[in-house]
Motif scaffolding. Structure first.
Motif, PDB file in Angstrom:
ATOM      1  N   VAL A  15       4.981   7.402   6.215  1.00 20.16           N
ATOM      2  CA  VAL A  15       3.534   7.217   6.852  1.00 20.16           C
ATOM      3  C   VAL A  15       2.774   6.346   6.005  1.00 20.16           C
ATOM      4  N   ILE A  38       5.180   4.345  10.078  1.00 17.84           N
ATOM      5  CA  ILE A  38       4.131   4.351  10.957  1.00 17.84           C
ATOM      6  C   ILE A  38       3.051   4.228  10.250  1.00 17.84           C
ATOM      7  N   TRP A  48      -5.533  -2.638   0.756  1.00 20.79           N
ATOM      8  CA  TRP A  48      -5.974  -4.300   0.862  1.00 20.79           C
ATOM      9  C   TRP A  48      -6.147  -4.772   2.152  1.00 20.79           C
ATOM     10  N   ASP A  59      -8.684  -4.494 -10.284  1.00 23.91           N
ATOM     11  CA  ASP A  59      -9.180  -4.179 -11.584  1.00 23.91           C
ATOM     12  C   ASP A  59      -8.165  -4.138 -12.795  1.00 23.91           C
ATOM     13  N   ILE A  60      -6.728  -4.420 -12.450  1.00 22.79           N
ATOM     14  CA  ILE A  60      -5.772  -4.600 -13.256  1.00 22.79           C
ATOM     15  C   ILE A  60      -5.198  -6.086 -13.061  1.00 22.79           C
ATOM     16  N   TYR A  65      -0.437  -6.087 -11.860  1.00 25.25           N
ATOM     17  CA  TYR A  65      -0.557  -5.263 -10.502  1.00 25.25           C
ATOM     18  C   TYR A  65       0.233  -6.218  -9.572  1.00 25.25           C
ATOM     19  N   THR A 110      -0.193   2.930  14.748  1.00 27.94           N
ATOM     20  CA  THR A 110       0.399   4.455  15.174  1.00 27.94           C
ATOM     21  C   THR A 110      -0.200   5.403  14.025  1.00 27.94           C
ATOM     22  N   MET A 112      -0.360   9.044  12.370  1.00 23.55           N
ATOM     23  CA  MET A 112       0.312  10.189  12.537  1.00 23.55           C
ATOM     24  C   MET A 112      -0.693  11.323  12.548  1.00 23.55           C
ATOM     25  N   PRO A 145      -3.778   7.279  -2.067  1.00 23.98           N
ATOM     26  CA  PRO A 145      -4.493   8.257  -2.913  1.00 23.98           C
ATOM     27  C   PRO A 145      -5.844   7.989  -2.269  1.00 23.98           C
ATOM     28  N   LEU A 146      -6.182   6.827  -1.948  1.00 24.34           N
ATOM     29  CA  LEU A 146      -7.650   6.408  -1.553  1.00 24.34           C
ATOM     30  C   LEU A 146      -7.687   5.822  -0.153  1.00 24.34           C
ATOM     31  N   THR A 438      -3.238   4.999 -13.600  1.00 22.81           N
ATOM     32  CA  THR A 438      -2.131   3.866 -14.141  1.00 22.81           C
ATOM     33  C   THR A 438      -2.471   2.642 -13.343  1.00 22.81           C
ATOM     34  N   VAL A 440      -1.310   1.496 -10.305  1.00 23.88           N
ATOM     35  CA  VAL A 440      -0.863   2.088  -9.064  1.00 23.88           C
ATOM     36  C   VAL A 440       0.501   1.651  -8.575  1.00 23.88           C
TER      37      VAL A 440
HETATM   38  C1  LIG Z   1     -11.201  -0.589  -3.356  1.00 28.79           C
HETATM   39  C2  LIG Z   1      -9.869  -0.123  -3.994  1.00 28.79           C
HETATM   40  C3  LIG Z   1      -9.578  -0.696  -5.257  1.00 28.79           C
HETATM   41  C4  LIG Z   1      -8.414  -0.738  -5.873  1.00 28.79           C
HETATM   42  N1  LIG Z   1      -8.174  -1.225  -7.030  1.00 28.79           N
HETATM   43  C5  LIG Z   1      -6.863  -0.760  -7.435  1.00 28.79           C
HETATM   44  C6  LIG Z   1      -6.540  -1.543  -8.651  1.00 28.79           C
HETATM   45  O1  LIG Z   1      -7.352  -2.554  -9.340  1.00 28.79           O
HETATM   46  N2  LIG Z   1      -5.456  -0.845  -9.497  1.00 28.79           N
HETATM   47  C7  LIG Z   1      -4.840  -0.137  -9.100  1.00 28.79           C
HETATM   48  O2  LIG Z   1      -3.770   0.403  -9.671  1.00 28.79           O
HETATM   49  N3  LIG Z   1      -5.160   0.552  -8.045  1.00 28.79           N
HETATM   50  C8  LIG Z   1      -6.167   0.298  -7.287  1.00 28.79           C
HETATM   51  N4  LIG Z   1      -6.652   0.819  -6.137  1.00 28.79           N
HETATM   52  C9  LIG Z   1      -5.660   2.038  -5.846  1.00 28.79           C
HETATM   53  C10 LIG Z   1      -4.913   1.627  -4.597  1.00 28.79           C
HETATM   54  O3  LIG Z   1      -5.095   2.511  -3.530  1.00 28.79           O
HETATM   55  C11 LIG Z   1      -3.227   1.516  -5.004  1.00 28.79           C
HETATM   56  O4  LIG Z   1      -3.385   0.461  -6.016  1.00 28.79           O
HETATM   57  C12 LIG Z   1      -2.375   1.056  -3.705  1.00 28.79           C
HETATM   58  O5  LIG Z   1      -2.919  -0.051  -2.949  1.00 28.79           O
HETATM   59  C13 LIG Z   1      -1.918   2.389  -3.033  1.00 28.79           C
HETATM   60  O6  LIG Z   1      -0.865   1.898  -2.309  1.00 28.79           O
HETATM   61  P1  LIG Z   1      -0.316   2.936  -1.237  1.00 28.79           P
HETATM   62  O7  LIG Z   1       0.528   2.367  -0.489  1.00 28.79           O
HETATM   63  O8  LIG Z   1       0.049   4.141  -1.883  1.00 28.79           O
HETATM   64  O9  LIG Z   1      -1.606   3.546  -0.374  1.00 28.79           O
HETATM   65  P2  LIG Z   1      -2.503   2.570   0.571  1.00 28.79           P
HETATM   66  O10 LIG Z   1      -2.528   1.319   0.057  1.00 28.79           O
HETATM   67  O11 LIG Z   1      -3.915   3.361   0.530  1.00 28.79           O
HETATM   68  O12 LIG Z   1      -1.749   2.743   1.927  1.00 28.79           O
HETATM   69  C14 LIG Z   1      -1.844   4.076   2.754  1.00 28.79           C
HETATM   70  C15 LIG Z   1      -1.566   3.342   4.091  1.00 28.79           C
HETATM   71  O13 LIG Z   1      -1.524   4.852   4.739  1.00 28.79           O
HETATM   72  C16 LIG Z   1      -2.175   4.666   6.204  1.00 28.79           C
HETATM   73  N5  LIG Z   1      -2.187   5.915   6.675  1.00 28.79           N
HETATM   74  C17 LIG Z   1      -2.891   6.779   6.257  1.00 28.79           C
HETATM   75  N6  LIG Z   1      -2.874   8.128   7.173  1.00 28.79           N
HETATM   76  C18 LIG Z   1      -2.271   7.671   7.897  1.00 28.79           C
HETATM   77  C19 LIG Z   1      -1.581   8.367   9.241  1.00 28.79           C
HETATM   78  N7  LIG Z   1      -2.068   9.661   9.350  1.00 28.79           N
HETATM   79  N8  LIG Z   1      -0.618   7.774  10.057  1.00 28.79           N
HETATM   80  C20 LIG Z   1      -0.518   6.471   9.791  1.00 28.79           C
HETATM   81  N9  LIG Z   1      -0.942   5.873   8.611  1.00 28.79           N
HETATM   82  C21 LIG Z   1      -1.634   6.502   7.849  1.00 28.79           C
HETATM   83  C22 LIG Z   1      -3.393   3.868   6.052  1.00 28.79           C
HETATM   84  O14 LIG Z   1      -3.773   3.314   6.994  1.00 28.79           O
HETATM   85  C23 LIG Z   1      -2.955   2.821   4.724  1.00 28.79           C
HETATM   86  O15 LIG Z   1      -2.654   1.630   5.207  1.00 28.79           O
HETATM   87  C24 LIG Z   1      -7.614   0.748  -5.328  1.00 28.79           C
HETATM   88  C25 LIG Z   1      -8.043   1.389  -4.294  1.00 28.79           C
HETATM   89  C26 LIG Z   1      -9.058   0.890  -3.667  1.00 28.79           C
HETATM   90  C27 LIG Z   1      -9.543   1.658  -2.465  1.00 28.79           C
END
Ligand SMILES: Cc1cc2nc3c(=O)[nH]c(=O)nc-3n(C[C@H](O)[C@H](O)[C@H](O)COP(=O)(O)OP(=O)(O)OC[C@H]3O[C@@H](n4cnc5c(N)ncnc54)[C@H](O)[C@@H]3O)c2cc1C
Length: 536
Positions: A15, A38, A48, A59-60, A65, A110, A112, A145-146, A438, A440
């Motif tokens: 997901v 999905i 992003w 910010d890293i 990053y 899509t 979930m 996480p965000l 970290t 991330v």
């Molecule tokens: C504005 C911002 C700036 C950041 N800057 C940094 C940084 O400088 N350095 C750092 O280390 N981290 C940073 N982060 C943290 C950042 O979230 C992580 O670095 C990283 O991009 C997380 O990747 P991910 O794939 O785990 O999650 P995400 O990139 O959040 O991807 C998760 C995806 O899951 C999808 N999703 C969620 N729920 C569902 C569902 N029910 N069904 C289908 N799809 C779903 C979402 O649409 C999203 O596209 C930042 C976060 C934010 C919000």
């Protein structure tokens, strides 16, 4: 909503198509699994894709990053700036999807809606909002996480007649603030990045601040090509050194291994000043106990307040911008001209710490008995972090146990990776792991590699499920809590604690124990036959 469809069988349902989902898909395919991602959004990129507010950037430093799993990828990709802006990070995510031929394994648009573990079949039945259905052996939550914007329940928000923007859900067409009176609510990381840009466009900008933010200058600039060449000459070594750092980054400037209490006031100031000039998170490594010892923390907090007082010309505004909490107990913001924005004649700061927003009106808002007028509103109110996305799902484990019941007092899990009662479900970069502290992408790579190794282990041994034990989970919760208690992180109201969302249980969610120690613990668990997990 479509008619419920027959379940399509896959080995792994992932997901989210952010960095975690993309890399998980690649690894699953390399294991020979039938895997499907999905993704709610119409694009890959996750964070992003969604966070395209003005000024959004990492910010890293970008040389850190970024993915390390493929030497050709890291050699060929060229970042333009020291801290890449959001459009470039989105291009990078798309490049990764294309380069590794991932697109045909991703269903965009899509969402979930829920999933239920079928104990007889030992499989997850996963449903989308559109009525599609999959039967999956493994369910990987790469959902971020965000990724759930926090929208406070402001009275009268619907009455506001102008456009309302949330930083985490920014429009795709350009937003023109020229000639308009704009309000920004919130002063966290996104606001700190957006305010200098909006201030330069708007006729008037009013910033409503509940808690002042610490920000260190990014000193962003075009990427130093000599530095890039030096890193690329031994990118693997650079990545390995970063993985040994507390936060998975910063090996070019390791923390000073000395307590802030062990040196003279002059030496302390000189160390802070030197690292302020370097920028970003460097200042928090000026001494080795700034995030551990409140007294040491107070020195660096006062140093930053001194910088704010020097930058901001109006003493009353400067005083309001000076945070009073410990520095670093909320993620330090990295800025480009944030405090300087408040010297502009078109920008004013309104303190709402004592007089919260009473309500929005058609033309603005009311706070402390005063009316504030504006034409456009920007909500920089952050996220329901770490748990918000999963808690909004109809996700049920053994015996139909809803995740909301399982996590009613806070997110319980083991290593941040597995949840007792939710077999074969893995969570990437969520609570109980060091991800929030970290770089991330480093955290994501470590989680994905661990999950892939785990799946391979199950297959090698003819096993069908893995599930955290309740005992391991309870011990892990104590470990996460104890790690936080050794730091200053419990001393303020942060999203790490769930404090930014009314009604959210207060539990310190990320692990403050350091990435190398955490990664070693995960590796040790695997080496010991996945101790703390039940395999069947
Ligand atoms: C504005 C911002 C700036 C950041 N800057 C940094 C940084 O400088 N350095 C750092 O280390 N981290 C940073 N982060 C943290 C950042 O979230 C992580 O670095 C990283 O991009 C997380 O990747 P991910 O794939 O785990 O999650 P995400 O990139 O959040 O991807 C998760 C995806 O899951 C999808 N999703 C969620 N729920 C569902 C569902 N029910 N069904 C289908 N799809 C779903 C979402 O649409 C999203 O596209 C930042 C976060 C934010 C919000």
């Amino acid at each position: 909503m479509k008619q419920a469809a027959a379940a399509q069988a896959v080995d792994m349902l992932i997901v989210g198509a952010g960095f975690a989902g993309l890399y998980m898909l690649l690894k699953a395919r390399r294991l020979g699994l039938r895997a499907l991602v999905i993704e709610t959004a119409p694009s890959v990129g996750g964070t992003w894709y969604h966070n395209r507010y003005p000024g959004a950037r990492v910010d890293i430093q970008s040389m850190e990053y970024s993915f390390s799993f493929d030497e050709a990828l890291q050699q060929e990709w060229q970042w333009s700036e020291r801290y890449a802006p959001q459009p470039e990070l989105l291009r990078y995510a798309n490049h990764v999807a294309d380069r590794f031929g991932l697109r045909d394994g991703i269903r965009l648009g899509t969402r979930m809606s829920g999933a239920r573990f079928d104990e007889a079949e030992r499989r997850w039945t996963v449903r989308s909002e559109d009525g599609d259905c999959w039967s999956a052996r493994f369910l990987v939550m790469a959902s971020g996480p965000l990724s759930s914007p926090n929208l406070p329940d402001f009275a009268g928000l619907k009455d506001f007649a102008g456009p309302v923007y949330h930083t985490a859900d920014w429009p795709h067409e350009p937003v023109d603030f020229g000639g308009r009176r704009v309000a920004v609510v919130g002063t966290g990381s996104s606001a700190v990045q957006a305010i200098p840009i909006i201030a330069g466009q708007a006729a008037e900008l009013t910033v409503f601040q509940r808690t002042a933010a610490y920000a260190a200058p990014a000193h962003n600039a075009p990427l130093d090509r000599q530095l890039e060449a030096r890193i690329k000459a031994d990118y693997a070594g650079f990545r390995a050194r970063n993985r040994r750092m507390h936060g998975g980054f910063g090996s070019l400037l390791p923390p000073n291994p000395v307590s802030a209490l062990a040196v003279s006031a002059e030496e302390r100031e000189a160390a802070f000043e030197a690292r302020w000039k370097i920028g970003g998170f460097a200042i928090l490594g000026a001494f080795n106990d700034l995030l551990l010892n409140p007294q040491s923390n107070a020195f660096v907090a006062e140093f930053v307040r001194g910088k704010i007082r020097t930058i901001v010309k109006d003493p009353a505004t400067a005083a309001l911008l000076c945070p009073t909490h410990t520095i670093g107990c909320k993620r330090l913001c990295v800025d480009s001209g944030y405090y300087e924005s408040f010297n502009r004649p078109n920008v004013r700061l309104v303190d709402i710490s004592q007089a919260p927003i009473e309500r929005f009106t058609a033309t603005g808002l009311r706070s402390g008995g005063r009316e504030f007028g504006f034409d456009a509103l920007v909500l920089a109110t952050g996220f329901d972090a770490m748990t918000g996305t999963m808690m909004r799902l109809d996700l049920r484990g053994r015996g139909g146990l809803p995740i909301q019941q399982k996590w009613h007092a806070g997110p319980l899990n083991y290593l941040g990776l597995g949840i007792a009662g939710f077999p074969n479900l893995f969570n990437i970069a969520g609570p109980g792991s060091t991800s929030a502290f970290t770089n991330v992408i480093v955290a994501i790579e470590q989680h994905v590699d661990w999950i892939a190794d785990c799946v391979a282990h199950l297959d090698r041994h003819g096993l069908s499920t893995i599930e955290a034990t309740a005992a391991a989970e309870a011990a892990w919760a104590e470990h996460v809590d104890a790690a936080a208690r050794r730091t200053v992180f419990l001393s303020c109201n942060s999203w790490y604690l769930g404090a930014n969302v009314p009604g959210k249980p207060r539990m310190f969610m990320p692990l403050a124990g350091g990435f190398p120690q955490y990664a070693e613990r995960c590796a040790q668990v695997a080496r010991n036959g996945y101790e703390g997990f039940a395999l069947a």
